[in-house]
Design an enzyme around this catalytic site. Structure first.
Site, PDB file in Angstrom:
ATOM      1  CB  CYS A  55      -2.379   0.742  -5.593  1.00  0.00           C
ATOM      2  SG  CYS A  55      -3.512   0.802  -4.194  1.00  0.00           S
ATOM      3  NE  ARG A 132      -8.555   2.088  -4.967  1.00  0.00           N
ATOM      4  CZ  ARG A 132      -7.364   1.483  -4.981  1.00  0.00           C
ATOM      5  NH1 ARG A 132      -6.268   2.176  -5.222  1.00  0.00           N
ATOM      6  NH2 ARG A 132      -7.266   0.193  -4.753  1.00  0.00           N
TER       7      ARG A 132
END
Length: 219
Positions: A55, A132
């Protein structure tokens, strides 16, 4: 207040070319709603958790490309199921350790309301973290594209920039774009709908005609 929905009651994944699910949520830039982005394209993207390596790489890549998105009248908006304080601490950590400023807001979605509305919670991946997911929403609030990635693999931010440019080109000129299209490349002309149009298409000097159904042109 309505009771929090269970997983079995979670709305399905939103659909392309329909209004994007509305939301109002706390962010690192204060409370924001979908309507605050009217008149601009919105790139809404989720990540599983703050302070995670993949991330972090994605957020730095989005941050470095932010000016490019803004030149296309697009705003970035992140999301994870973490608190605002966690987001702030993570932003500061990225600045201190990598020298990258995260200037776009991040939604704090502790109750998973936005994540559920956008189908970001996939039971096969996690019951408490968003996968995601990336959504591109047009200036009228219509969902134009969405892409889901597993938690283990980072996204390519240049591809979302390319996709945004492709969507804007299709909307402006009424054309399609081929695989790997980049600004300046030829675009695909919609196929003719009648036999007469098909015959005329074959004689059109402005098009690169391969066959009656497959034609390209320069913009």
């Amino acid at each position: 207040m309505e009771q929090e929905m269970t997983q079995s009651q979670t709305p399905g994944i939103p659909r392309i070319n329909e209004p994007a699910p509305d939301f109002r949520a706390p962010t690192t830039a204060g409370e924001l709603s979908l309507s605050d982005f009217r008149g601009k394209w919105l790139v809404l993207f989720s990540h599983p958790a703050d302070f995670t390596p993949v991330c972090t790489t994605e957020f730095m890549a989005f941050a470095k490309a932010q000016d490019d998105f803004e030149k296309l009248n697009a705003q970035l908006l992140g999301l994870s199921i973490d608190s605002t304080h966690s987001h702030i601490a993570w932003i500061r950590s990225i600045k201190e350790n990598f020298g990258v400023d995260i200037r776009f807001p991040i939604i704090a979605d502790l109750k998973m309301e936005v994540a559920k509305a956008y189908g970001m919670i996939h039971e096969g991946a996690s019951d408490t973290s968003a996968v995601r997911a990336t959504f591109i929403i047009d200036p009228e609030g219509i969902l134009k594209a969405m892409v889901y990635y597993p938690m283990t693999n980072g996204r390519s931010i240049p591809e979302f920039l390319r996709l945004l440019q492709s969507l804007q080109t299709s909307e402006q000129y009424g054309v399609a774009t081929p695989e790997g299209w980049q600004p300046g490349d030829k675009v695909i002309v919609p196929p003719p709908a009648t036999v007469k149009d098909a015959e005329e298409r074959l004689q059109n000097k402005d098009y690169e005609v391969t066959d009656w159904y497959f034609s390209k042109k320069s913009l």
